[in-house]
Design a protein around this motif. Structure first.
Motif, PDB file in Angstrom:
ATOM      1  N   ALA A 125       0.949   1.160 -17.740  1.00  0.00           N
ATOM      2  CA  ALA A 125       2.263   2.131 -17.439  1.00  0.00           C
ATOM      3  C   ALA A 125       2.947   1.641 -16.016  1.00  0.00           C
ATOM      4  N   THR A 126       4.321   1.698 -16.214  1.00  0.00           N
ATOM      5  CA  THR A 126       4.853   0.937 -14.875  1.00  0.00           C
ATOM      6  C   THR A 126       5.891   2.122 -14.652  1.00  0.00           C
ATOM      7  N   HIS A 127       5.960   2.266 -13.062  1.00  0.00           N
ATOM      8  CA  HIS A 127       7.099   2.801 -12.578  1.00  0.00           C
ATOM      9  C   HIS A 127       8.109   1.783 -11.725  1.00  0.00           C
ATOM     10  N   HIS A 128       9.273   1.634 -12.427  1.00  0.00           N
ATOM     11  CA  HIS A 128      10.164   0.893 -11.642  1.00  0.00           C
ATOM     12  C   HIS A 128      11.080   1.995 -10.820  1.00  0.00           C
ATOM     13  N   PHE A 129      11.439   1.463  -9.706  1.00  0.00           N
ATOM     14  CA  PHE A 129      11.909   2.375  -8.549  1.00  0.00           C
ATOM     15  C   PHE A 129      13.209   2.141  -8.565  1.00  0.00           C
ATOM     16  N   GLY A 130      13.884   1.086  -9.448  1.00  0.00           N
ATOM     17  CA  GLY A 130      15.415   0.788  -9.180  1.00  0.00           C
ATOM     18  C   GLY A 130      15.798  -0.423  -8.563  1.00  0.00           C
ATOM     19  N   ALA A 131      16.883  -0.939  -9.139  1.00  0.00           N
ATOM     20  CA  ALA A 131      17.134  -2.256  -8.454  1.00  0.00           C
ATOM     21  C   ALA A 131      17.000  -2.369  -6.984  1.00  0.00           C
ATOM     22  N   GLY A 132      16.463  -3.335  -6.582  1.00  0.00           N
ATOM     23  CA  GLY A 132      16.286  -3.712  -5.344  1.00  0.00           C
ATOM     24  C   GLY A 132      15.344  -2.711  -4.579  1.00  0.00           C
ATOM     25  N   ARG A 133      14.596  -2.031  -5.439  1.00  0.00           N
ATOM     26  CA  ARG A 133      13.593  -1.052  -4.747  1.00  0.00           C
ATOM     27  C   ARG A 133      12.252  -1.417  -5.349  1.00  0.00           C
ATOM     28  N   VAL A 134      11.288  -1.587  -4.298  1.00  0.00           N
ATOM     29  CA  VAL A 134       9.943  -2.115  -4.583  1.00  0.00           C
ATOM     30  C   VAL A 134       8.879  -1.525  -3.687  1.00  0.00           C
ATOM     31  N   THR A 135       7.508  -1.475  -4.286  1.00  0.00           N
ATOM     32  CA  THR A 135       6.472  -0.890  -3.573  1.00  0.00           C
ATOM     33  C   THR A 135       5.249  -2.011  -3.291  1.00  0.00           C
ATOM     34  N   GLN A 136       4.333  -1.651  -2.601  1.00  0.00           N
ATOM     35  CA  GLN A 136       3.252  -2.297  -2.394  1.00  0.00           C
ATOM     36  C   GLN A 136       1.840  -1.330  -2.897  1.00  0.00           C
ATOM     37  N   GLU A 137       1.099  -0.958  -1.979  1.00  0.00           N
ATOM     38  CA  GLU A 137      -0.037  -0.491  -2.259  1.00  0.00           C
ATOM     39  C   GLU A 137       0.259   1.151  -2.505  1.00  0.00           C
ATOM     40  N   PRO A 138      -0.402   1.665  -3.887  1.00  0.00           N
ATOM     41  CA  PRO A 138      -0.395   2.966  -3.937  1.00  0.00           C
ATOM     42  C   PRO A 138      -1.761   3.557  -3.229  1.00  0.00           C
ATOM     43  N   ALA A 139      -1.763   4.940  -3.003  1.00  0.00           N
ATOM     44  CA  ALA A 139      -2.763   5.737  -2.778  1.00  0.00           C
ATOM     45  C   ALA A 139      -2.980   7.044  -3.560  1.00  0.00           C
TER      46      ALA A 139
ATOM     47  N   ASP B  60      -6.325  13.267 -12.232  1.00  0.00           N
ATOM     48  CA  ASP B  60      -5.683  14.281 -12.165  1.00  0.00           C
ATOM     49  C   ASP B  60      -5.345  14.363 -10.626  1.00  0.00           C
ATOM     50  N   GLY B  61      -3.826  14.049 -10.040  1.00  0.00           N
ATOM     51  CA  GLY B  61      -3.705  14.091  -8.638  1.00  0.00           C
ATOM     52  C   GLY B  61      -2.461  13.547  -8.572  1.00  0.00           C
ATOM     53  N   TRP B  62      -2.094  12.881  -7.540  1.00  0.00           N
ATOM     54  CA  TRP B  62      -0.927  12.427  -7.049  1.00  0.00           C
ATOM     55  C   TRP B  62      -1.110  10.969  -6.553  1.00  0.00           C
ATOM     56  N   ILE B  63      -0.005  10.394  -6.709  1.00  0.00           N
ATOM     57  CA  ILE B  63       0.230   8.711  -6.205  1.00  0.00           C
ATOM     58  C   ILE B  63       1.061   8.936  -4.922  1.00  0.00           C
ATOM     59  N   LEU B  64       0.816   8.431  -3.700  1.00  0.00           N
ATOM     60  CA  LEU B  64       1.780   8.478  -2.632  1.00  0.00           C
ATOM     61  C   LEU B  64       1.920   6.804  -2.458  1.00  0.00           C
ATOM     62  N   THR B  65       3.188   6.474  -2.209  1.00  0.00           N
ATOM     63  CA  THR B  65       3.681   5.212  -1.993  1.00  0.00           C
ATOM     64  C   THR B  65       4.874   5.134  -1.328  1.00  0.00           C
ATOM     65  N   VAL B  66       4.857   4.075  -0.313  1.00  0.00           N
ATOM     66  CA  VAL B  66       6.317   3.734   0.391  1.00  0.00           C
ATOM     67  C   VAL B  66       6.925   2.781  -0.421  1.00  0.00           C
ATOM     68  N   VAL B  67       8.198   3.028  -0.577  1.00  0.00           N
ATOM     69  CA  VAL B  67       9.007   1.944  -1.533  1.00  0.00           C
ATOM     70  C   VAL B  67      10.075   1.866  -0.628  1.00  0.00           C
ATOM     71  N   TYR B  68      10.401   0.533  -0.400  1.00  0.00           N
ATOM     72  CA  TYR B  68      11.532  -0.148   0.323  1.00  0.00           C
ATOM     73  C   TYR B  68      12.688  -0.323  -0.737  1.00  0.00           C
ATOM     74  N   ASP B  69      13.994   0.076  -0.019  1.00  0.00           N
ATOM     75  CA  ASP B  69      15.076   0.027  -0.537  1.00  0.00           C
ATOM     76  C   ASP B  69      15.909  -0.979  -0.179  1.00  0.00           C
ATOM     77  N   GLY B  70      16.128  -2.208  -0.784  1.00  0.00           N
ATOM     78  CA  GLY B  70      16.848  -3.493  -0.068  1.00  0.00           C
ATOM     79  C   GLY B  70      18.238  -3.045  -0.224  1.00  0.00           C
ATOM     80  N   ASN B  71      18.862  -2.340  -0.911  1.00  0.00           N
ATOM     81  CA  ASN B  71      20.196  -1.720  -0.841  1.00  0.00           C
ATOM     82  C   ASN B  71      20.555  -1.120   0.335  1.00  0.00           C
ATOM     83  N   THR B  72      19.809  -0.331   0.795  1.00  0.00           N
ATOM     84  CA  THR B  72      20.233   0.397   2.117  1.00  0.00           C
ATOM     85  C   THR B  72      19.269  -0.087   3.254  1.00  0.00           C
ATOM     86  N   ASP B  73      18.242  -0.873   3.197  1.00  0.00           N
ATOM     87  CA  ASP B  73      17.279  -1.439   4.285  1.00  0.00           C
ATOM     88  C   ASP B  73      16.542  -0.057   4.837  1.00  0.00           C
ATOM     89  N   ARG B  74      16.244   0.826   4.105  1.00  0.00           N
ATOM     90  CA  ARG B  74      15.330   2.050   4.453  1.00  0.00           C
ATOM     91  C   ARG B  74      14.171   2.073   3.492  1.00  0.00           C
TER      92      ARG B  74
END
Length: 467
Positions: free
Chosen positions: A380-394, A412-426
């Motif tokens: 199963a894949t979660h696409h974060f949107g155009a220009g938005r990418v992630t690396q390692e989940p926790a 049973d829990g949550w995934i936390l992950t940092v997503v970089y948005d290349g559109n906003t550089d945030r």
């Protein structure tokens, strides 16, 4: 030494580029609803090179560490902070992993650097070497047994005089209770290891210290990537060693392995027939064609079965997805597991220029998040949107789901992950339902800046560090 430009080295460009300052920002905006059970800190670390560290020999894996932290409590995102990692001496600046053990936050690196202990608010740091036992270095990827709290580690030293690996066991309080030297030749790069309920698996794969690269670096005439003087070695064997937990070199047994390189292990466990089942992310080669990062080829998820009674290691490629940064529910560490969560990698995910993509081999760009079912082969894949990418989940288990016992629903829990948005550089800290990663995020914490592509991160609950 001359400083490389971003055009010279793609690992200094875009979201690989370092940050120049430290900031502290309180009361972060949140889209959606943060689970109120998330009380702790999400921490992430990576290299943040400056000055001479960005010279012609720069490699993505090198440079002073920088830790990023997001404090969550009672449904609020209380702060974001980033800090350079500074130990007691300038050489102590780990950049590869950050985790909690023995009530401490520890920044880790391989190859000879000692751990650095970080205060819960990120504002205080000191070298921590377990009363001298780890002064010669540690690993970036220790493995912790969730049942007893023991930490097991296999470390190497980037030194041409080194003729062994070191196996350490650190108890739940942070005391080193066992150490053993494991003889090897050629100074192999040992990034990870595996731990089962009864055994330790040691890697000795064909990436070793290059005398030529090390010599150029020492002479002040580095070529591309020489800051990490490890290279693919066609003459070096590919093998794995099996050692009883707490064992010594006389009990280490080696087995020929598939000829490849492994940075990361998803998990390993003892099978009823006495074999070891181990899921790994494998590369056909690294640092053979591209020297600034692992861009020779795309990685694959493989299952290795080590059969001591047959003396063999068999391999099964498990997925056609190119995935890295594998994570499990830590409660299953060393036990049979079903699910893994990963960051996908692929060519030109961030619409890089042709020159930059070609320099990286077109093969190592972060992408979406993937959950893989090792029982069914479904992904199963979660696409974060155009220009938005992630690396390692926790993975963060829901409280009360059997932590440390291997019981309860595995996802049973949550995934936390940092997503970089290349559109906003945030960047954002995104929270997903671990059981249904394709669904819309539960929450998005909007960070005040981008978090550069780094290596590893972990969720640290308040109970782990008493704060």
């Amino acid at each position: 030494m001359a400083t490389a430009t971003r055009a010279d080295n793609p690992y200094l460009a875009g979201n690989f580029a370092p940050l120049s300052d430290e900031v502290s920002v309180a009361d972060l905006p949140v889209t959606g609803t943060l689970p109120p059970e998330l009380n702790g800190r999400y921490l992430r670390i990576g290299p943040n090179p400056a000055g001479h560290e960005t010279g012609p020999g720069h490699h993505w894996f090198t440079g002073q560490g920088m830790v990023h932290g997001v404090r969550l409590r009672a449904g609020r995102a209380e702060w974001y902070r980033n800090r350079f990692v500074r130990g007691d001496v300038p050489e102590d600046s780990p950049n590869t992993n950050v985790l909690a053990h023995g009530g401490r936050l520890l920044a880790l690196v391989e190859g000879g650097g000692a751990p650095v202990s970080i205060a819960p608010d990120l504002n205080g740091m000191r070298t921590w070497d377990a009363d001298g036992a780890l002064r010669l270095g540690f690993t970036a990827h220790p493995k912790v047994d969730p049942a007893c709290g023991e930490m097991h580690a296999v470390s190497y030293l980037i030194d041409p005089r080194s003729e062994h690996l070191r196996y350490d066991v650190v108890d739940a309080t942070g005391k080193v209770t066992h150490s053993a030297e494991l003889p090897v030749a050629g100074v192999p790069m040992v990034h990870d290891m595996a731990l089962t309920g009864t055994r330790v698996v040691v890697f000795d794969l064909p990436v070793t210290l290059s005398a030529e690269a090390a010599g150029r670096l020492a002479a002040g005439r580095p070529q591309a990537g020489d800051a990490l003087p490890m290279r693919w070695n066609d003459e070096h064997p590919a093998r794995v060693g099996v050692l009883p937990r707490g064992g010594t070199a006389d009990r280490l047994r080696w087995f020929d392995a598939p000829r490849c390189y492994v940075f990361h292990v998803l998990n390993a466990y003892d099978a009823p027939d006495g074999s070891i089942v181990m899921d790994v992310v494998r590369y056909d080669s690294v640092f053979r064609d591209s020297f600034r990062g692992p861009a020779d080829a795309l990685p694959s998820l493989a299952r290795w079965t080590i059969s001591p009674h047959r003396g063999t290691v068999s391999e099964q490629i498990m997925s056609d997805h190119s995935i890295e940064w594998p994570r499990i529910n830590q409660d299953r560490a060393g036990r049979a597991h079903r699910y893994g969560w990963f960051g996908a990698v692929g060519p030109a995910s961030l619409r890089l220029s042709d020159d930059v993509a070609r320099d990286r081999g077109g093969s190592f760009e972060p992408g979406p998040l993937v959950k893989f079912d090792t029982a069914t082969g479904e992904a199963a894949t979660h696409h974060f949107g155009a220009g938005r990418v992630t690396q390692e989940p926790a993975f963060v288990p829901r409280p009360g789901t059997g932590a440390g016992t291997g019981t309860g629903a595995e996802d049973d829990g949550w995934i936390l992950t940092v997503v970089y948005d290349g559109n906003t550089d945030r960047s954002e800290l995104v929270v997903l339902d671990a059981a249904d990663v394709a669904a819309a995020p539960l929450a998005r914490v909007h960070l005040p800046r981008r978090v550069p592509f780094g290596f590893h991160g972990n969720w640290v609950s308040d109970t782990e560090i008493g704060a």
